[in-house]
Structure formats: structure tokens, C-alpha cells
Design a protein around this motif. Structure first.
Motif, short mmCIF file in Angstrom:
data_model
loop_
_atom_site.label_atom_id
_atom_site.label_comp_id
_atom_site.label_asym_id
_atom_site.label_seq_id
_atom_site.Cartn_x
_atom_site.Cartn_y
_atom_site.Cartn_z
N PHE A 61 0.83 -1.21 0.00
CA PHE A 61 0.00 0.00 0.00
C PHE A 61 0.86 1.25 0.00
CE2 PHE A 61 -2.59 3.23 2.21
CZ PHE A 61 -3.64 3.29 1.30
N ILE A 62 1.95 1.25 0.77
CA ILE A 62 2.91 2.34 0.75
C ILE A 62 4.29 1.73 0.48
CG2 ILE A 62 1.58 3.82 2.30
CD1 ILE A 62 3.53 3.06 4.54
N LYS B 16 -1.96 3.72 -3.91
CA LYS B 16 -2.84 3.43 -5.03
C LYS B 16 -3.36 2.01 -4.86
CE LYS B 16 -3.34 3.60 -10.04
NZ LYS B 16 -2.66 3.77 -11.35
N GLY B 17 -4.32 1.88 -3.97
CA GLY B 17 -4.83 0.55 -3.69
C GLY B 17 -5.80 0.56 -2.54
N LEU B 18 -6.16 -0.63 -2.13
CA LEU B 18 -7.15 -0.80 -1.08
C LEU B 18 -6.52 -0.55 0.29
CD1 LEU B 18 -9.89 -1.67 0.01
CD2 LEU B 18 -9.13 -4.05 -0.17
N HIS B 19 -7.09 0.41 1.01
CA HIS B 19 -6.72 0.65 2.40
C HIS B 19 -7.66 -0.21 3.24
CE1 HIS B 19 -5.48 3.86 5.59
NE2 HIS B 19 -5.27 2.62 5.98
N HIS B 20 -7.16 -1.38 3.65
CA HIS B 20 -8.04 -2.41 4.18
C HIS B 20 -8.71 -2.00 5.47
CE1 HIS B 20 -6.89 -5.63 1.34
NE2 HIS B 20 -5.81 -4.90 1.22
N GLY C 28 -11.43 0.42 4.63
CA GLY C 28 -12.45 -0.02 3.68
C GLY C 28 -12.61 0.94 2.53
N LEU C 29 -11.48 1.54 2.07
CA LEU C 29 -11.49 2.52 1.00
C LEU C 29 -10.39 2.20 -0.01
CD1 LEU C 29 -11.65 5.75 3.22
CD2 LEU C 29 -13.60 4.56 2.21
N PHE C 30 -10.60 2.59 -1.24
CA PHE C 30 -9.56 2.53 -2.26
C PHE C 30 -8.98 3.93 -2.39
CE2 PHE C 30 -7.49 2.31 -6.31
CZ PHE C 30 -7.11 0.98 -6.45
N GLU C 31 -7.71 4.10 -1.97
CA GLU C 31 -7.11 5.43 -1.90
C GLU C 31 -6.09 5.61 -3.02
OE1 GLU C 31 -5.52 6.31 1.92
OE2 GLU C 31 -7.44 6.08 2.95
N VAL C 32 -6.04 6.82 -3.55
CA VAL C 32 -5.12 7.17 -4.64
C VAL C 32 -4.34 8.41 -4.24
CG1 VAL C 32 -4.88 7.75 -7.08
CG2 VAL C 32 -6.72 6.21 -6.34
N GLY C 33 -3.01 8.28 -4.13
CA GLY C 33 -2.16 9.40 -3.74
C GLY C 33 -1.75 10.27 -4.91
N ASP C 34 -0.94 11.29 -4.61
CA ASP C 34 -0.47 12.24 -5.62
C ASP C 34 1.00 12.54 -5.36
OD1 ASP C 34 0.10 14.31 -7.33
OD2 ASP C 34 -1.54 15.61 -6.69
N PRO C 35 1.92 12.03 -6.21
CA PRO C 35 3.35 12.26 -5.98
C PRO C 35 3.78 13.72 -6.04
CG PRO C 35 2.98 10.48 -7.56
CD PRO C 35 1.67 11.16 -7.37
#
Length: 708
Positions: free
Chosen positions: A384-385, A483-487, A490-497
Motif C-alpha cells: 500500500f505504501i 494506489k490501492g485498497l486501504h483495508h 475499507g477505502l480505495f485510496e489514490v495518492g499524488d506524488p
């Protein structure tokens, strides 16, 4: 290894810098031959936590004993300006004036807590039963405590180590009806008659609870189990104090089943229903999804008095945070964690202090931190990270002046941080081809912060404080690269570099009036944050092997927070006391218009307390308290920006009754508390699972505490 050589080089430079800075600071002061002690560090081991011009709330004594068995966020939630961000009924973290997670610093016995605190559902790895006193700084405190203190600081202070012979301590037992929870905690302190100045402290907590229930139904997989302990050794003589401290926090948290669903139609129907379709019974068993957390802290501290007015403090600490998250998986892989993160942190702090005969003083300090985060191999899942190394260093200077009617404070700090990340994930193409995507890179951040404050004594009963503080923080690994499931969430999170550092400027003003039987306090604050980082749902869903989840993306904007905290206490005759507090925070999105998401609504609380006092010998400590809390609906909300609108406001009523009975030279306390007395069905806007479930129903707590 490379990080070790970096750390040893930093350690060497820090020690040399401290030795070089000592003469300069001493020369800069005008010393007297009096025996004043520096406020920041006293020979007893107690520290002055906040400057006089900062807004501070305190929980200690009987109020802290009366919250045994609760998690940290619930211990603090009654304070004005403090709320909590929840993930169901068992996971919560404190919120100060609308800010939480990486914008708050938590200190365990003087050491900043360093875990995976970036997750909104990552509860602090702290046992509140360790503390004899908890202080909450509601001002920006980055100059003294460093980056990420832009929203405030929470400090847990354990009992001071004794310097003489003897044994004392206490035992707490708590039973909780909702979840059928049991908590046991004990603390013992003592010294040795043959070794003057030597002291020790032992403390431990065991906690277990099962599925919790709302007013109407049970919530599946919401149990928890904790095992925490700590130990400290110290030696004090006329000139110096030495302390060695170790603590362990171990917890297993269940993640409710309802947050993990299979299809888009299922999640939409569950949000529309607002509660689970399934019926669950009670159990202590914690199944997947769940979190397993272990956090270890080792601290060594040295304090030395050059003279009554000149002091030196040196602290080294090592922390090891191991977080594992488990979820439903295909192919009988549930025994493997879906996330397995190991974070190691070294911190080094040195501070010199001086004070002249008029009471004015100064402090000069340096801080350093080295972190290594690794994804433990073997999960057979995307990380995830990423793995990363982080190095930071800082120097700060603070000065205060005392006059007959006022106190003035100034401070300045410079921070540097280097962040080096490297990760990869598997990606699926249109033709189902699997490729490896590498991401990461090196980032460098630096920032200058300052603070200015004043305290004015406007007569014997009125006190005015004002403080302006600047704070900052660098974006965290998940905000940059997730960029994936934050278990757990319960969310699908998308970061920004491309995210930039946050920079905040907070102005707090407080007016207090104390003239028995009346106490009044009013705090006003305003905070501008440039490049404020937040998540907002993009109204889409992502299908994964674990189910279907809403997509949240990280963004930046200019944010403006402002609000007020108000409290009043009036003591009537015959031991009757009325207490009222209220708080409000407003957070605006200056770039896009409207308001920011996940900001607590206003709240107000009333308490009517009866104490018998000295009317009877056995019942002199008897007290009866009625509680009422109202949480307002969050009306400052951008329509269409979330999957469900904010829930309506709600009232909660409670009652508690207690007494302390003397037994020889010891004391036995008994307390019975009822929360949500009328078993109201409600939802809290600050609960990230409010889409699917309601808040906790009626809860009865029985507490026994024995002091000797």
C-alpha cells in the motif's frame, strides 16, 4: 548499512553541536545566585509542557481515574475543542480543532510517538492508563515539538519516579457492558532504602472485549484485545538525573464485516439502508479483517544542572512499530497479512536552558530523527505504501521575558527533512498482461517556523493569552504514493506524488475569569493552511479481489479554519456544581469554495455534579453526576461531495455515581457510569463507517480502583 552510518554521523555531529552551544547560551544570560529552577525541566523530573501563552487542556487526578478502561480519544472527548475520528466503535483517534493524524503530535513520556499514524483508522499506540496527567496543547507548537505539531500536541506524563524508599501504587478493574469488556491495570512505584535517589516504576494493562451493539443490533467483528506494559528505572543526585524507560503496546482490533462488501450493487444498497443486512451474535473471537499492532519504545534520558539556573537535557529513543492487516483472501491465504509494515525510528533530542534572577529565560535545542520503513516480504499482495528512509534534523531557540503584569515569548525553529522512497506494484493491462510498476524517488523539504505569545494579567481574576504560531509538515508516504485498497479503512485510496508541504499559521486567543464560585474561559482561534492535504470521494467504486470499495483521492487546497471553545463552571452551595462547555470549528476550502470534508460539527455539553464533601466521614467523597451532550448536524457541507449526507444531530444522556472509602492508609474507589442512558440510535459524522452502521448503544461501566 547506509542508514546506520548516517545515524552515527548525525549522533556525532549532534553531540559536538550541543557542546559548542552550551557556552554561548550561558554567556547570553544574566545569572544570579538565587535558586530558581528552569520551568521546562525540574530536578524532580516533571516538565513544563506548554508555554504560558498556549491554549492547554488538562486531564488528571480523579477525572483520569474515572476514565479507566477507555481508549485515549474517549478520555479526551469531553474537553472543549477536542473530538474524535472513529472507525466503528473500537478504533478512534483524537481531533483538535478539526485536525488529526499527522497534524498532531503525541508524546509518550516525552518521546514523540512514531507509528503508522497516517491512517485515519490507525489508533494511537498509547495506553492512557500509563498517564498520571494528560495535557493537550491546542495551539500550533512546532517550535518546541517539531514538524507535524501544527494542529497541537497531546502529552502523556507518567508518575514521577520516587527518590526515596517505600512502595506505593494502584490497581484498576473496569467492567464494560457493551462488548462485555474487561480491563485490568496496575502500577507500582518504589525505591531502595540502601540506595538513596534510586527509583523504579512498573505498569501493565490487559483489555478484552467482544462485539459491540447499537441500540438495535449487534455489529459483527468489533472485538479488541490489548496487552500493554512499561517499566522505568531512574537515579537522581544533587546535580543529575538518569532515566531508562521501556514500554510495549500490543493490540488486535477487529474491522467490522459490513465495511467489506463484494459488489457495487451491494455497497450502494448498504449505504441506502444505513445498517447491516446480516444479524450477528456476540463473540469475543476476532476474525479477518483485523489489525495486529505491536509498538515498542526504549528511551534513555540524562538531565544535568550546571547551576540552579543552567540545565542540559539529552534524550535518545528507539521505537519499533509493527503493523499487520489481515483481510478475506482467495486461495486460503487468510493467514498471510495483506499489509505487513515495519517502521523503525531513532530520535535524538538535546536542550540547554537558562534563567536569570528576574525569571526570564531561554532554551536552545536540536532534534534529529531517522526512520526506516519496510514492507515485510511474504504477503503475496501489492504494497500500500513503499519502503522508505526518512532523515530529519532541526534546531530551535525560545526566549521569554517576565514583567510584573505580563509575560512575553518568542521562538524560532529550522527543520530539514529528506525522504527517499522505493516501491513497486503489479498492474493489469487491457489484455490482462501483468507488469511491474516502480515508483518513489527522493524528496527534500525544509522550513522555518516561529512563534510569538503573551500573557496579560488584567487584575487578580482576569487573564488574557495570545499566541501566533507557524507550523508545517511534509506529505506522508500514503498521501504521495498510495494506489490501492486501504483495508482498515475499507477505502480505495489514490495518492499524488506531486503534493507539496503544508504550511499553517494559527492564532489563538484566550480569556479566563476566575472568582469563586464562578470560572469562565473563552478561546478564539483562526488557522490558515497553505497546501492543505485531504481526501475526497470521486463518486466512483473500485472492484478488487477483496470486494468493491469507494475511491478516495488526495488533493490540496488553501484551507481556513476558525472557531471557538467556551467553558463555564459555577459552584453552588451544598456541594452542587454546574459545568458547561461548547465548541465550534468551521473549515473553508478557499480555492474551490464551500467547506472541507470530515470536519466535526459543533457540540455542547452540560454536567451537574453533587459532592457531599465533609458531611459524613465515610461518604465525604461521594459524588453523583448527570451528563448531557448534544452534537450538532454538520450543516457546512458541500452537496454531492460524499456518498451520504451528514447525519442529523443527536442528544446523549449519561449518569455516574461514585465514592471512595478509606481503608487504613489506603483508598478504595467505586464508580458506576452509564453512557447513552436511553439507548439512542444515532450516527456520528466523524465515524468513517457511518455509511453502514449506527453508533454505540447503551454502555454501563463499573470501576474499582485501589490506591496505596
Amino acid at each position: 548499512m547506509k542508514w546506520r552510518s548516517r545515524f552515527y554521523l548525525f549522533l556525532k555531529k549532534a553531540v559536538v553541536a550541543g557542546l559548542l552551544l552550551t557556552p554561548g547560551l550561558i554567556v547570553a544570560q544574566e545569572f544570579s545566585d538565587t535558586t530558581h529552577r528552569l520551568h521546562e525541566v525540574q530536578i524532580s523530573g516533571k516538565k513544563k509542557i506548554a508555554s504560558s501563552s498556549q491554549a492547554v487542556e488538562v486531564v488528571s487526578g480523579e477525572k483520569l481515574n474515572g476514565s479507566s478502561g477507555l481508549i485515549l480519544a474517549d478520555v479526551l472527548k469531553e474537553l472543549p475543542g477536542i473530538s474524535s475520528l472513529k472507525s466503528g466503535g473500537t478504533i478512534a483517534k483524537p481531533v483538535i480543532h478539526g485536525l488529526h493524524s499527522n497534524r498532531l503530535l503525541l508524546l509518550n513520556n516525552g518521546v514523540r510517538l512514531e507509528g503508522q499514524q497516517w491512517g485515519a483508522e490507525h489508533a494511537p499506540e498509547l495506553d492512557p492508563m500509563l498517564a498520571e496527567r494528560i495535557e493537550v496543547i491546542k495551539s500550533a507548537a512546532s517550535v518546541r515539538y517539531g514538524a507535524e505539531a501544527m494542529g497541537g500536541v497531546i502529552l502523556l506524563q507518567p508518575r514521577v519516579l520516587p527518590v526515596g524508599a517505600g512502595l506505593n501504587g494502584g490497581i484498576n478493574l473496569t467492567g464494560i457492558s457493551n462488548g462485555r469488556g474487561v480491563t485490568g491495570s496496575a502500577m507500582f512505584t518504589g525505591g531502595l532504602s540502601g540506595l538513596k535517589g534510586f527509583g523504579w516504576r512498573l505498569q501493565g494493562t490487559l483489555k478484552r472485549s467482544g462485539n459491540i451493539h447499537t441500540a438495535d443490533y449487534m455489529i459483527g467483528n468489533t472485538g479488541l484485545a490489548e496487552r500493554n506494559y512499561s517499566a522505568a528505572l531512574g537515579y537522581t543526585n544533587k546535580k543529575a538525573r538518569y532515566e531508562l524507560y521501556y514500554s510495549h503496546f500490543g493490540a488486535i482490533y477487529g474491522i467490522m464485516y459490513t465495511a467489506h462488501v463484494a459488489t457495487l450493487e451491494d455497497i450502494e444498497s448498504r449505504i441506502a439502508a444505513g445498517q447491516p443486512f446480516e444479524e450477528y451474535g456476540f463473540t469475543y473471537q476476532i476474525n479477518v479483517p483485523r489489525q495486529n499492532i505491536r509498538h515498542d519504545l526504549l528511551k534513555a534520558n540524562f538531565h544535568y544542572d550546571f547551576a540552579p539556573e543552567r540545565t542540559f537535557d539529552f534524550t535518545y529513543a528507539y521505537q519499533r512499530n509493527h503493523r499487520r492487516e489481515f483481510d478475506l483472501r482467495r486461495g486460503n491465504r487468510e493467514a498471510l497479512p495483506i499489509n505487513d509494515l515495519l517502521l523503525s525510528t531513532h530520535t535524538l533530542d538535546m536542550m540547554l536552558g537558562a534563567r536569570n534572577k528576574a525569571g526570564s529565560g531561554a532554551s536552545l535545542g536540536i532534534n534529529g530523527m531517522l526512520q526506516i520503513n519496510n514492507n515485510v516480504p511474504g504477503t503475496l499482495a501489492n504494497t500500500f505504501i513503499p519502503n522508505y528512509d526518512s532523515f530529519s534534523a532541526a534546531i530551535f531557540f525560545a526566549r521569554n521575558w517576565l514583567t510584573e503584569r505580563a509575560e512575553y515569548e518568542l521562538g524560532l525553529r529550522y527543520d530539514f527533512k529528506q525522504f527517499d522512497a522505493a516501491g513497486f506494484r503489479y498492474a493489469y493491462g487491457e489484455s490482462d498482461d501483468i507488469t511491474e510498476q516502480y515508483y518513489g524517488g527522493k524528496r527534500k523539504f525544509h522550513n522555518l517556523t516561529g512563534t510569538a505569545g503573551a500573557v496579560f494579567r488584567l487584575g487578580g481574576m482576569v487573564r488574557l493569552i495570545s499566541n501566533i504560531g507557524a507550523g508545517w509538515r511534509a506529505p506522508s508516504a500514503n498521501e504521495l504514493f498510495s494506489k490501492g485498497l486501504h483495508h482498515g479503512a475499507g477505502l480505495f485510496e489514490v495518492g499524488d506524488p506531486g503534493l507539496q508541504i503544508e504550511q499553517g499559521y494559527k492564532w489563538t486567543n484566550g480569556l479566563s475569569y476566575v472568582d469563586m464560585p464562578l470560572e469562565l474561559r473563552l478561546d478564539l482561534y483562526a488557522q490558515y493552511i497553505r497546501n492543505y492535504i485531504y481526501t475526497r470521494p470521486d463518486k466512483s467504486f473500485r472492484q478488487t479481489m477483496s470486494g468493491t470499495f469507494p475511491v478516495f483521492r488526495y488533493r490540496q487546497t488553501a484551507a481556513f479554519f476558525r472557531g471557538t471553545d467556551f467553558s463555564v463552571i459555577y459552584r453552588f452551595t451544598y456541594g452542587l456544581t454546574y459545568m458547561f462547555n461548547a465548541s465550534l470549528v468551521i473549515a473553508s476550502d478557499l480555492n474551490n469554495g464551500g467547506y472541507l470534508p470530515l470536519i466535526p460539527g459543533g457540540k455542547a455539553g452540560s454536567r451537574l455534579r453533587l459532592e457531599l464533601g465533609q458531611t459524613r466521614k465515610v461518604w465525604k467523597d461521594f459524588c453523583l453526576q448527570l451528563n448531557h451532550e448534544y452534537t450538532f448536524r454538520q450543516g457546512r457541507f458541500l452537496q454531492g461531495s460524499d456518498f451520504a449526507p451528514p447525519p442529523p444531530g443527536y442528544h446523549l444522556l449519561g449518569i455516574s455515581v461514585g465514592n471512595t472509602i478509606p481503608i487504613a492508609n489506603h483508598r478504595l474507589g467505586l464508580d458506576i457510569t452509564a453512557e447513552n442512558l436511553f439507548n439512542r440510535l444515532y450516527k456520528d459524522y466523524m465515524d468513517r463507517y457511518r455509511y453502514f452502521v449506527h453508533g454505540q448503544g447503551r454502555n454501563l461501566m463499573l470501576r474499582l480502583n485501589y490506591r496505596f
